[in-house]
Structure formats: structure tokens, C-alpha cells
Design a protein around this motif. Structure first.
Motif, short mmCIF file in Angstrom:
data_model
loop_
_atom_site.label_atom_id
_atom_site.label_comp_id
_atom_site.label_asym_id
_atom_site.label_seq_id
_atom_site.Cartn_x
_atom_site.Cartn_y
_atom_site.Cartn_z
N ALA A 114 -9.26 13.40 5.62
CA ALA A 114 -9.15 11.97 5.95
C ALA A 114 -10.12 11.18 5.08
N ASN A 115 -9.60 10.13 4.45
CA ASN A 115 -10.41 9.23 3.65
C ASN A 115 -10.28 7.83 4.21
N LEU A 116 -11.42 7.24 4.52
CA LEU A 116 -11.44 5.86 4.98
C LEU A 116 -11.21 4.95 3.78
N ARG A 117 -10.29 4.03 3.92
CA ARG A 117 -9.99 3.08 2.86
C ARG A 117 -10.16 1.66 3.41
N ILE A 118 -10.39 0.73 2.53
CA ILE A 118 -10.47 -0.67 2.91
C ILE A 118 -9.44 -1.42 2.10
N MET A 119 -8.61 -2.20 2.80
CA MET A 119 -7.55 -2.95 2.14
C MET A 119 -8.13 -3.96 1.17
N ASP A 120 -7.51 -4.08 0.03
CA ASP A 120 -7.86 -5.10 -0.95
C ASP A 120 -7.05 -6.33 -0.62
N PHE A 121 -7.49 -7.06 0.40
CA PHE A 121 -6.72 -8.19 0.92
C PHE A 121 -7.65 -9.30 1.30
N LEU A 153 0.80 -1.22 0.00
CA LEU A 153 0.00 0.00 0.00
C LEU A 153 0.84 1.28 0.00
N VAL A 154 2.09 1.18 0.46
CA VAL A 154 2.92 2.40 0.56
C VAL A 154 4.26 2.29 -0.15
N LYS A 155 4.53 1.18 -0.81
CA LYS A 155 5.86 0.99 -1.41
C LYS A 155 6.13 1.91 -2.60
N THR A 156 5.12 2.59 -3.11
CA THR A 156 5.35 3.53 -4.20
C THR A 156 6.09 4.78 -3.73
N HIS A 157 6.12 4.98 -2.42
CA HIS A 157 6.83 6.13 -1.86
C HIS A 157 8.29 5.73 -1.63
N PRO A 158 9.23 6.59 -1.96
CA PRO A 158 10.65 6.23 -1.80
C PRO A 158 11.10 6.17 -0.35
N HIS A 159 10.42 6.88 0.52
CA HIS A 159 10.81 6.92 1.94
C HIS A 159 9.58 7.21 2.77
#
Length: 163
Positions: free
Chosen positions: A156-163, A57-63
Motif C-alpha cells: 500500500a502506498n499513500l498518495r495525495i491527489m494533485d488537485f 487518476l485511473v483512466k489509463t486503465h481500459p477497464h
């Protein structure tokens, strides 16, 4: 260059580097993954798999900067992110969300916070000034993505993991 111009440049640089002007571009607020039973439990197998999924979910960010409360279930949820980004987890006091908010707003870039079913919505509300519904104890796949709108303001946006 005159002393006055040099002084003005130095003052400008100090203002730009001042942490008071720092704000994260993006914040992710996750609740810890599925836990075992007990007073300070570790994650279940499903919880470990969900924690590994957070990386996608966050690996697109370099850091990222990574925060977690100091409990086995939250630290275990944060561990895959810490490994992937090769960073240390910054622990915070889950009972003092106001101090955490101030620490988060002093960061830049992308910040990830691993919390609990009761603290994650509270923190989202504090950061966004929105009314955020409580999280059910059984909701492990819900998280908040907060995007900066303007100085000191987040949506703030509520998200639901696609898992």
C-alpha cells in the motif's frame, strides 16, 4: 488424444479459471469527496469536482471494477468513474470489511473502492498487512494505491491527489 490427457487439460483449465486464483493487479482505495452536512449527505461543489478528478487518476486503465459503500457521498464520488467506464457500481457493507476484502481478492485487473475516512485506511491495512495510519476527517485528497507483489500480497502506498 487419450482420455487421461483430455482430463488433465480440463483440470488445468478449470484451475486457471477458478476465482480462487484471481487477484487484482492494482487496487485504488479512495475516501469519498467533500460532503455537505446531514445524516446521509451528497457532495459539495468542491466534492463533485474532486470526484470528477478521480477519472484522471485511473483512466489509463481500459477497464475497472468499481465498489462503493451505499451512501450518497460515496455513490456520488463513484458516479463519474461509473459514467466514464460505462459500468455499474457494486455496493458493499462498510461495516464488514473482511467480506469486502474477500470480494476484492476474487477480482482481476484494476479495482477501485470508494469508502470513508475510517474504512479506507482499515481496508488498506487488511489488504496489505501493513500498519496504516488513520485518516483525518478533513483529508479528502489522500488515497491508497495497492500494487500486487506476489500471490495474496500487496504493497500500500499513500498518495495525495494533485488537485
Amino acid at each position: 488424444m487419450s482420455v487421461l490427457i483430455k482430463s488433465a487439460w480440463i483440470a488445468l483449465l478449470l484451475m486457471l479459471c477458478n476465482p480462487a486464483f484471481a487477484e487484482p493487479e492494482q487496487l485504488y482505495l479512495f475516501r469519498h469527496s467533500e460532503k455537505q452536512t446531514g445524516s446521509n449527505p451528497f457532495l459539495t461543489e468542491q466534492g463533485q469536482a474532486r470526484a470528477e478528478h478521480l477519472v484522471s487518476l485511473v483512466k489509463t486503465h481500459p477497464h475497472i471494477t468499481l465498489y462503493s459503500s451505499n451512501y450518497n457521498r460515496t455513490l456520488s464520488t463513484a458516479a463519474p468513474l461509473a459514467r466514464y467506464f460505462n459500468i455499474k457500481v457494486i455496493t458493499y457493507n462498510a461495516a464488514d470489511l473482511t467480506t469486502l476484502k474477500n470480494q476484492l481478492l476474487a477480482q482481476t485487473g484494476v479495482v477501485v473502492v470508494i469508502g470513508h475516512s475510517n474504512t479506507t485506511p482499515q481496508l488498506a491495512s487488511l489488504l496489505s498487512n501493513q500498519t496504516i495510519e488513520n485518516m483525518d476527517e478533513g483529508q479528502y485528497g489522500h488515497y491508497y494505491s495497492l500494487s500486487r507483489l506476489e500471490h495474496g500480497s500487496y504493497k500500500a502506498n499513500l498518495r495525495i491527489m494533485d488537485f
